[in-house]
Design a protein around this motif. Structure first.
Motif: not given
Length: 506
Positions: A315-338
């Motif tokens: 499911l997250l792989f399907d969202r990769i193309d919606k993320v604009d990394p800009g000049f680069g991503i320095e941190r990633m978090t994954l949270s189970a908010v529910q």
């Protein structure tokens, strides 16, 4: 394009106090103020509508307000408690609406709703839902959404209506607003007013250098933030009890295959934390912190709690193309908010009998691609009126014991509203011999009916005598339609006697 919500709570301290008092709260017509210290003076920090109507002003001396309004209810303000409650409200908004929510003391929230509004039926529906839910809890609210927080903040506070500001409509939306809408210091606003500048449009398109030389950098910074020329990062609120994992990178990353590799690792770590707690995730937030202080956020919703790592990764792989990394991503978090307790559901019984097919994986994929509001099942309701005998339900909801009556078949497709047709029939009980619908004349070769359906007298007076006579008819091409006459064919009180089409079979 970024979409940011400004949620405005115009009387947050008073609303919070009254909600906390519950039944002990004073009546709305009793004037009430909250007083606190401003330097050496004790001043009015908040007031209810009754006190404001009778002449109280924010910043007025508390003793002056007491002299002005006999019987004024004066209570101590609690700014620290208000700010703490605003943080809890931001956590509620984060769980319900969008991954990035920031308190904006003393009276609002900033919510980055980029890519999240479709989960609530669109931007206007999301804003209406926020306002309705808060007002149901006794908290007055208004909201606006725009491409920048500065634009949304200005519109909701100085236009007084719930608005959706288009990506290219910022100047039209805020140009006519007073300079106070730019969140400038009062001293700077006074200086600008003395020079003849009253509206945002008066300064927004003037040469920047003379303005900066005379008034400093703050004016230009706020203008650029409102118009989207300067990024205004939001700092997301974090709930400590939410299971979360993170990765910090020595060098910024941005390639899709690199993102995919770290997503898989984060999912494995999160599933391990969920397993230790006996939980499954229902709503998952993936945040990517870019080097330019912008946050790219994606939210995944699931039909049932799960900690199936391959499913979550897919499911997250399907969202990769919606993320604009800009000049680069320095941190990633994954949270189970529910997250919810996870109960094991076997696919097969011990005797080898096939269990109920698990469609939750398919539901998750479809709902995250097209939006959960577009994926539903229809369930029957005990009601004779056709348009009231069905409602939408979540796709994996438990089927009710009630079912549609087999006595009279119902069409596969029910029109949203009955559409008028031109026809001819012998009154009172004969089916039509032909009918014209959407400009096409059709000859009826077979018909069955009538099925008489009465109105619901308990709803309104107009339905006490209302009658519909339904007929199933077939034209010469074999197409079948569901027609009805409004009325019993004799008594004018029962309806207009006009004919309508309500559905199509097959």
């Amino acid at each position: 394009m970024r979409r940011v919500v400004s949620l405005y709570l115009p009387n947050w301290p008073v609303d919070r106090l009254l909600r906390g008092l519950g039944e002990a709260a004073p009546p709305p017509d009793l004037p009430l103020i909250l007083a606190g210290r401003s330097g050496r003076r004790r001043v009015v920090l908040a007031a209810n509508q009754s006190a404001l109507t009778q002449g109280t002003r924010i910043g007025m001396a508390a003793t002056q307000a007491q002299a002005l309004i006999p019987g004024l209810d004066v209570r101590d303000a609690d700014p620290a408690g208000d700010d703490a409650a605003l943080g809890r409200l931001a956590i509620w908004a984060m769980r319900r609406y969008a991954p990035v929510c920031q308190p904006d003391p003393p009276d609002g929230l900033a919510i980055d709703a980029t890519g999240a509004a479709h989960l609530k039926g669109g931007e206007a529906a999301m804003l209406a839902d926020m306002i309705e839910r808060l007002e149901a809890e006794g908290v007055r609210a208004d909201a606006a959404i725009g491409p920048t927080y500065g634009a949304a903040h200005a519109v909701v506070r100085f236009r007084g209506v719930c608005r959706v500001v288009g990506d290219n409509a910022v100047d039209a939306a805020i140009g006519g607003l007073p300079l106070a809408a730019l969140r400038l210091p009062m001293e700077l606003i006074a200086n600008l007013n003395r020079m003849g500048f009253e509206r945002i449009a008066d300064v927004a398109h003037r040469p920047r250098a003379p303005l900066t030389l005379r008034f400093g950098h703050e004016l230009g910074r706020r203008i650029d933030q409102a118009y989207g020329r300067l990024e205004e990062p939001l700092i997301p609120v974090e709930a400590l009890e939410v299971p979360s994992v993170a990765r910090v990178f020595g060098e910024p990353i941005g390639a899709p295959e690199t993102l995919a590799r770290h997503i898989a690792a984060l999912v494995a770590d999160l599933c391990g934390a969920l397993e230790a707690a006996g939980l499954g995730v229902r709503r998952l937030d993936w945040l990517c912190f870019r080097v330019d202080n912008r946050i790219e956020a994606q939210r995944v919703s699931l039909a049932r709690p799960t900690r199936d790592a391959p499913r979550l990764t897919r499911l997250l792989f399907d969202r990769i193309d919606k993320v604009d990394p800009g000049f680069g991503i320095e941190r990633m978090t994954l949270s189970a908010v529910q997250a919810e307790p996870l109960h094991w559901r076997p696919g097969e019984s011990a005797l080898g009998e096939a269990g109920t097919p698990d469609l939750s994986d398919l539901v998750d994929i479809l709902s995250n691609r097209i939006g959960p509001q577009r994926l539903y099942r229809l369930i029957p309701i005990e009601n004779d009126v056709p348009e009231r005998s069905v409602r939408k339900a979540p796709p994996l909801s438990v089927a009710p014991a009630l079912d549609w009556s087999p006595d009279w078949p119902r069409p596969a497709r029910l029109l949203k509203r009955p559409e008028p047709v031109e026809t001819m029939a012998l009154l009172p009980d004969n089916p039509p011999t032909h009918f014209t619908w959407r400009g096409v004349r059709r000859r009826v070769v077979r018909a069955d009916g009538p099925e008489r359906i009465f109105g619901e007298w308990r709803r309104r007076d107009a339905e006490v005598w209302a009658v519909r006579d339904y007929f199933q008819v077939e034209d010469e091409a074999g197409r079948r339609f569901w027609l009805f006459r409004a009325g019993d064919g004799e008594d004018g009180r029962t309806g207009s006697q006009a004919w309508f089409i309500h559905g199509l079979f097959g």
